[in-house]
Design a protein around this motif. Structure first.
Motif, PDB file in Angstrom:
ATOM      1  N   SER A   1      81.854 -22.944 -37.317  1.00 42.30           N
ATOM      2  CA  SER A   1      82.102 -22.960 -36.211  1.00 42.30           C
ATOM      3  C   SER A   1      81.615 -21.424 -35.901  1.00 42.30           C
ATOM      4  CB  SER A   1      83.694 -21.992 -36.168  1.00 42.30           C
ATOM      5  OG  SER A   1      83.371 -20.651 -36.611  1.00 42.30           O
ATOM      6  N   GLY A   2      80.329 -21.241 -36.818  1.00 41.07           N
ATOM      7  CA  GLY A   2      79.390 -20.158 -36.042  1.00 41.07           C
ATOM      8  C   GLY A   2      79.819 -18.942 -35.451  1.00 41.07           C
ATOM      9  N   GLY A   3      80.770 -18.612 -36.443  1.00 42.47           N
ATOM     10  CA  GLY A   3      80.996 -17.027 -36.418  1.00 42.47           C
ATOM     11  C   GLY A   3      80.379 -16.105 -37.289  1.00 42.47           C
ATOM     12  N   THR A   4      80.958 -14.840 -37.433  1.00 44.30           N
ATOM     13  CA  THR A   4      80.211 -13.923 -38.319  1.00 44.30           C
ATOM     14  C   THR A   4      81.148 -13.572 -39.390  1.00 44.30           C
ATOM     15  OG1 THR A   4      81.073 -12.405 -36.980  1.00 44.30           O
ATOM     16  CG2 THR A   4      78.612 -13.045 -36.561  1.00 44.30           C
ATOM     17  N   ALA A   5      82.565 -14.461 -39.934  1.00 43.82           N
ATOM     18  CA  ALA A   5      82.867 -13.763 -40.607  1.00 43.82           C
ATOM     19  C   ALA A   5      82.836 -14.421 -41.597  1.00 43.82           C
ATOM     20  CB  ALA A   5      84.487 -14.057 -40.379  1.00 43.82           C
ATOM     21  N   SER A   6      82.529 -13.822 -43.469  1.00 42.80           N
ATOM     22  CA  SER A   6      82.475 -14.814 -44.316  1.00 42.80           C
ATOM     23  C   SER A   6      84.031 -14.764 -45.173  1.00 42.80           C
ATOM     24  CB  SER A   6      82.144 -12.894 -45.762  1.00 42.80           C
ATOM     25  OG  SER A   6      80.772 -12.666 -44.617  1.00 42.80           O
ATOM     26  N   VAL A   7      84.069 -15.370 -46.081  1.00 51.76           N
ATOM     27  CA  VAL A   7      85.004 -16.038 -46.575  1.00 51.76           C
ATOM     28  C   VAL A   7      84.886 -16.298 -47.897  1.00 51.76           C
ATOM     29  CG1 VAL A   7      86.545 -18.128 -47.355  1.00 51.76           C
ATOM     30  CG2 VAL A   7      85.721 -18.135 -44.970  1.00 51.76           C
ATOM     31  N   VAL A   8      85.881 -15.600 -48.832  1.00 52.84           N
ATOM     32  CA  VAL A   8      86.012 -14.355 -49.879  1.00 52.84           C
ATOM     33  C   VAL A   8      87.132 -16.148 -50.082  1.00 52.84           C
ATOM     34  CG1 VAL A   8      86.554 -13.288 -51.659  1.00 52.84           C
ATOM     35  CG2 VAL A   8      84.829 -12.888 -49.746  1.00 52.84           C
ATOM     36  N   ILE A   9      86.930 -16.588 -51.657  1.00 49.83           N
ATOM     37  CA  ILE A   9      88.135 -17.579 -52.167  1.00 49.83           C
ATOM     38  C   ILE A   9      88.699 -16.871 -53.594  1.00 49.83           C
ATOM     39  CG2 ILE A   9      88.297 -20.043 -53.744  1.00 49.83           C
ATOM     40  CD1 ILE A   9      87.904 -20.186 -51.026  1.00 49.83           C
ATOM     41  N   VAL A  10      90.305 -16.763 -52.572  1.00 50.62           N
ATOM     42  CA  VAL A  10      89.943 -16.285 -54.006  1.00 50.62           C
ATOM     43  C   VAL A  10      91.237 -16.736 -54.325  1.00 50.62           C
ATOM     44  CG1 VAL A  10      92.234 -13.866 -53.969  1.00 50.62           C
ATOM     45  CG2 VAL A  10      90.591 -13.869 -51.903  1.00 50.62           C
ATOM     46  N   THR A  11      92.108 -17.134 -56.148  1.00 46.97           N
ATOM     47  CA  THR A  11      92.418 -18.311 -56.079  1.00 46.97           C
ATOM     48  C   THR A  11      92.638 -17.367 -57.826  1.00 46.97           C
ATOM     49  OG1 THR A  11      91.131 -20.221 -57.382  1.00 46.97           O
ATOM     50  CG2 THR A  11      90.200 -19.160 -57.159  1.00 46.97           C
ATOM     51  N   THR A  12      93.338 -18.296 -58.555  1.00 50.54           N
ATOM     52  CA  THR A  12      93.996 -18.399 -59.858  1.00 50.54           C
ATOM     53  C   THR A  12      92.771 -19.245 -60.937  1.00 50.54           C
ATOM     54  OG1 THR A  12      95.122 -20.431 -59.915  1.00 50.54           O
ATOM     55  CG2 THR A  12      95.875 -18.302 -59.557  1.00 50.54           C
ATOM     56  N   PHE A  13      91.669 -20.067 -60.219  1.00 54.40           N
ATOM     57  CA  PHE A  13      90.716 -20.931 -60.548  1.00 54.40           C
ATOM     58  C   PHE A  13      91.965 -22.453 -61.429  1.00 54.40           C
ATOM     59  CE2 PHE A  13      87.431 -18.403 -59.735  1.00 54.40           C
ATOM     60  CZ  PHE A  13      87.746 -17.193 -60.276  1.00 54.40           C
ATOM     61  N   ASP A  14      92.396 -22.714 -61.499  1.00 53.76           N
ATOM     62  CA  ASP A  14      93.374 -23.275 -62.300  1.00 53.76           C
ATOM     63  C   ASP A  14      93.274 -25.007 -62.042  1.00 53.76           C
ATOM     64  OD1 ASP A  14      94.534 -23.471 -59.966  1.00 53.76           O
ATOM     65  OD2 ASP A  14      97.047 -23.405 -60.364  1.00 53.76           O
ATOM     66  N   ARG A  15      92.023 -24.893 -60.969  1.00 50.21           N
ATOM     67  CA  ARG A  15      91.606 -25.736 -60.303  1.00 50.21           C
ATOM     68  C   ARG A  15      90.120 -26.007 -60.149  1.00 50.21           C
ATOM     69  NH1 ARG A  15      94.071 -30.648 -58.086  1.00 50.21           N
ATOM     70  NH2 ARG A  15      91.844 -31.105 -57.788  1.00 50.21           N
ATOM     71  N   ASP A  16      89.017 -25.717 -61.085  1.00 46.93           N
ATOM     72  CA  ASP A  16      88.015 -25.704 -61.175  1.00 46.93           C
ATOM     73  C   ASP A  16      87.029 -26.274 -59.493  1.00 46.93           C
ATOM     74  OD1 ASP A  16      87.942 -23.458 -63.403  1.00 46.93           O
ATOM     75  OD2 ASP A  16      86.864 -24.796 -63.900  1.00 46.93           O
ATOM     76  N   ASP A  17      87.343 -27.768 -59.788  1.00 47.46           N
ATOM     77  CA  ASP A  17      86.601 -28.406 -58.641  1.00 47.46           C
ATOM     78  C   ASP A  17      87.050 -28.401 -57.029  1.00 47.46           C
ATOM     79  OD1 ASP A  17      89.738 -28.986 -59.169  1.00 47.46           O
ATOM     80  OD2 ASP A  17      89.236 -30.903 -58.141  1.00 47.46           O
ATOM     81  N   TYR A  18      87.668 -27.558 -56.968  1.00 50.68           N
ATOM     82  CA  TYR A  18      88.405 -26.783 -55.743  1.00 50.68           C
ATOM     83  C   TYR A  18      87.086 -25.760 -55.587  1.00 50.68           C
ATOM     84  CZ  TYR A  18      92.616 -29.140 -54.864  1.00 50.68           C
ATOM     85  OH  TYR A  18      93.651 -29.903 -54.451  1.00 50.68           O
ATOM     86  N   LEU A  19      87.271 -24.646 -56.395  1.00 51.53           N
ATOM     87  CA  LEU A  19      85.875 -23.881 -56.708  1.00 51.53           C
ATOM     88  C   LEU A  19      84.752 -23.705 -56.099  1.00 51.53           C
ATOM     89  CD1 LEU A  19      85.277 -20.862 -56.786  1.00 51.53           C
ATOM     90  CD2 LEU A  19      85.185 -21.025 -59.168  1.00 51.53           C
ATOM     91  N   PHE A  20      84.141 -24.827 -57.004  1.00 53.89           N
ATOM     92  CA  PHE A  20      82.628 -25.355 -56.458  1.00 53.89           C
ATOM     93  C   PHE A  20      82.674 -26.059 -55.517  1.00 53.89           C
ATOM     94  CE2 PHE A  20      83.740 -25.390 -61.182  1.00 53.89           C
ATOM     95  CZ  PHE A  20      82.741 -24.027 -61.304  1.00 53.89           C
TER      96      PHE A  20
END
Length: 216
Positions: free
Chosen positions: A73-92
């Motif tokens: 969207s071009g906004g300035t927000a940084s996104v931090v993923i908060v996960t349990t890592f039960d799905r590594d494919d989602y993380l990458f």
């Protein structure tokens, strides 16, 4: 000084409540909450937070697609993923979507607050345990230099190697500057040089390169 603002996107109300309590106790303003990816995208656009804490598995739209849309969207927000890592494919996939950092849901209060502050400065947050997962799963990925770049490490100056090692320790530019007794502008220059010399598209890829080539 303007308060650091965070948007919480998670389909578990208790998780959002816990994060809000921790962040606000440290002087960070939680400007909004969302229970789905679609709501997260909409509220990120409307509220313009500094940081978005994004869950991965959610109804309606998952955190990966939501991250991709917020970043695009071009906004300035940084996104931090908060996960349990039960799905590594989602993380990458989230990494490729433009996420600025990764955090375990069982992270302590200090880690949560530190993640928000680091991401708000535009720095990448990559915890050591995440680095290991990235190396294991993306050692030959498209965004990480191949073995053809092995010789590049000798082109790094001593200071650039020091900066790269500190990046691999998940330090922000400000923390690196304090550690090496240099200015933040100088750190940014060194980071830029490291990215160029290692052929890395971003700080995360540079950290992975450092681990793969024995610098970290």
């Amino acid at each position: 000084m303007t308060a650091l603002t965070v948007l919480l996107v998670d389909d578990h109300a208790t998780m959002r409540a816990g994060f809000r309590m921790i962040l606000e106790a440290s002087g960070i303003t939680v400007v909004g909450e969302a229970a789905t990816g679609t709501e997260g995208v909409e509220r990120a656009a409307a509220l313009e937070p500094d940081v978005v804490f994004m869950d991965v598995q959610m109804p309606d739209m998952d955190g990966i697609e939501a991250t991709r849309r917020i970043v695009a969207s071009g906004g300035t927000a940084s996104v931090v993923i908060v996960t349990t890592f039960d799905r590594d494919d989602y993380l990458f996939a989230a990494l490729d979507a433009g996420a600025s950092g990764f955090l375990l849901k069982n992270a302590g209060p200090e880690e949560l607050v530190n993640a928000a502050r680091i991401a708000a400065t535009g720095d990448a947050l990559l915890a050591p345990e995440v680095t290991r997962r990235v190396i294991e799963r993306r050692g030959s990925g498209n965004h990480i230099p191949t073995e053809e770049s092995d010789a590049i490490v000798v082109e790094l100056t001593q200071r650039e190697e020091e900066v790269l090692r500190l990046l691999a320790a998940a330090m922000s530019n400000a923390e690196i500057a304090a550690e090496l007794f240099i200015g933040e502008a100088t750190v940014k220059t060194h980071v830029s040089n490291v990215l160029q010399k290692t052929g890395s598209r971003d700080r995360v890829a540079a950290v992975v390169w450092a681990y793969r080539h024995g610098v970290a």
